[in-house]
Design an enzyme around this catalytic site. Structure first.
Site, PDB file in Angstrom:
ATOM      1  N   SER A   1      -6.212  -9.374   6.975  1.00 21.53           N
ATOM      2  CA  SER A   1      -5.616  -9.701   8.279  1.00 21.53           C
ATOM      3  C   SER A   1      -4.967 -11.085   8.315  1.00 21.53           C
ATOM      4  O   SER A   1      -5.058 -11.790   9.314  1.00 21.53           O
ATOM      5  CB  SER A   1      -6.653  -9.564   9.399  1.00 21.53           C
ATOM      6  OG  SER A   1      -7.074  -8.215   9.506  1.00 21.53           O
TER       7      SER A   1
ATOM      8  N   LYS B   1       0.849  -1.204   0.000  1.00 22.44           N
ATOM      9  CA  LYS B   1       0.000   0.000   0.000  1.00 22.44           C
ATOM     10  C   LYS B   1       0.886   1.257   0.000  1.00 22.44           C
ATOM     11  O   LYS B   1       1.983   1.215  -0.538  1.00 22.44           O
ATOM     12  CB  LYS B   1      -0.965  -0.040   1.188  1.00 22.44           C
ATOM     13  CG  LYS B   1      -1.717  -1.374   1.239  1.00 22.44           C
ATOM     14  CD  LYS B   1      -2.883  -1.389   2.183  1.00 22.44           C
ATOM     15  CE  LYS B   1      -3.545  -2.762   2.131  1.00 22.44           C
ATOM     16  NZ  LYS B   1      -4.738  -2.864   2.958  1.00 22.44           N
TER      17      LYS B   1
ATOM     18  N   GLU C   1     -11.185 -10.724  -0.695  1.00 29.18           N
ATOM     19  CA  GLU C   1     -10.804  -9.897   0.444  1.00 29.18           C
ATOM     20  C   GLU C   1     -12.042  -9.247   1.062  1.00 29.18           C
ATOM     21  O   GLU C   1     -12.477  -8.179   0.610  1.00 29.18           O
ATOM     22  CB  GLU C   1      -9.850  -8.790  -0.003  1.00 29.18           C
ATOM     23  CG  GLU C   1      -8.548  -9.279  -0.571  1.00 29.18           C
ATOM     24  CD  GLU C   1      -7.449  -8.239  -0.398  1.00 29.18           C
ATOM     25  OE1 GLU C   1      -6.467  -8.551   0.287  1.00 29.18           O
ATOM     26  OE2 GLU C   1      -7.590  -7.132  -0.915  1.00 29.18           O
TER      27      GLU C   1
ATOM     28  N   HIS D   1      -8.737  -3.353  -6.012  1.00 29.53           N
ATOM     29  CA  HIS D   1      -8.621  -3.444  -4.548  1.00 29.53           C
ATOM     30  C   HIS D   1      -9.736  -2.608  -3.916  1.00 29.53           C
ATOM     31  O   HIS D   1     -10.072  -1.536  -4.419  1.00 29.53           O
ATOM     32  CB  HIS D   1      -7.250  -2.950  -4.087  1.00 29.53           C
ATOM     33  CG  HIS D   1      -7.008  -3.260  -2.634  1.00 29.53           C
ATOM     34  ND1 HIS D   1      -7.562  -2.509  -1.634  1.00 29.53           N
ATOM     35  CD2 HIS D   1      -6.315  -4.255  -2.034  1.00 29.53           C
ATOM     36  CE1 HIS D   1      -7.211  -3.039  -0.458  1.00 29.53           C
ATOM     37  NE2 HIS D   1      -6.446  -4.098  -0.684  1.00 29.53           N
TER      38      HIS D   1
ATOM     39  N   GLY E   1      -7.104  -4.994   7.335  1.00 26.60           N
ATOM     40  CA  GLY E   1      -6.470  -4.073   8.272  1.00 26.60           C
ATOM     41  C   GLY E   1      -7.148  -3.992   9.632  1.00 26.60           C
ATOM     42  O   GLY E   1      -6.863  -3.089  10.419  1.00 26.60           O
TER      43      GLY E   1
END
Ligand code: PGA
Length: 246
Positions: free
Chosen positions: A208, A11, A167, A95, A173
């Protein structure tokens, strides 16, 4: 047989010093021949340095985004050809952070996917539901909609040339990963949607992923690896996750 793969998504983190150090540390621990494939996606400005450091290694690299256009008056955009020149193998498309903060639509994501394949890059198509969508039992609808946009635009043959990353947005996160079973259920649904091509395509889980949950996730039959954000910024943790994929 689908070769396992772990991809780092750094990122918008780090500086040149940090990037070099991280790459060197990963290389040191990932020397030699491995069953799993490993790739890193640094921010654009560090791709050239990444290319220099990884060229002679068994680690691949890619970009976090690209334009759907070839060239022209598109200020701030980066083309597939530019990524090719920097030796990229992979490129993330769709994303959830780009879908959310840059308002990228599934139509645009589909165009990027196509452009990537036509340019000999391997697109990593990210799909995933929000917490609200999961709670309202819309997970499968959302995944199908995101995926079918790309299938309709590109065709199954072309989709099979890429990678899919499931995802769930609520897991990114947050430290709150999907359980292996939850992830497995969506992965097997994705394979089903992809029909006969579904068996060949690699489907990664992201959200995660850490050294302590990687093995359980990878033990699921339809999980072929991971897209790793936070934990990929620490060489030791990242390499541990890569090892768990073997
Ligand atoms: P995370 O991010 O591992 O920090 O949850 C994953 C991603 O956004 O690809």
């Amino acid at each position: 047989m689908r070769r396992p793969i772990v991809i780092a998504n750094w990122k918008m983190n780090g500086d040149m010093r940090f990037t070099r150090r991280l790459l060197q540390d990963i290389c040191k621990s990932w020397n030699g021949v491995h069953e799993a494939e490993v790739a890193v996606c640094p921010p654009f400005p560090y791709l050239a340095a990444t290319q220099m450091l990884l060229e002679q290694t068994n680690i691949y690299w890619g970009a976090q985004n690209m334009s759907d256009r070839d060239n022209g008056a598109f200020t701030g955009e980066i083309s597939a050809e530019m990524l090719n020149e920097l030796g990229c193998k992979y490129v993330l498309v769709g994303h959830s952070e780009r879908r959310e903060f840059q308002r990228e639509s599934s139509e645009l994501v589909a165009k990027k996917f196509k452009k990537a394949v036509e340019s000999q890059l391997v697109p990593v198509l990210c799909v995933g539901e929000s917490l609200e969508q999961r709670e309202n039992e819309q997970t499968y609808d959302v995944i199908a909609r995101q995926l079918l946009k790309v299938v309709d635009h590109c065709g199954l043959d072309m989709v099979a040339k890429g990678i899919v990353a499931y995802e769930p947005i609520w897991a990114i996160g947050t430290g709150k990963s999907a359980t292996p079973q939850m992830a497995q259920d969506v992965h097997s649904y994705i394979r089903e949607i992809l029909g006969p091509e579904g068996d060949q395509i690699r489907i990664l889980y992201g959200g995660s992923v850490k050294p302590d949950n990687a093995e359980a996730l990878f033990s699921q039959k339809d999980i072929d690896g991971a897209l790793v954000g936070g934990a990929s910024l620490k060489a030791e943790d990242f390499v541990e996750i890569c090892r768990a994929a073997e």
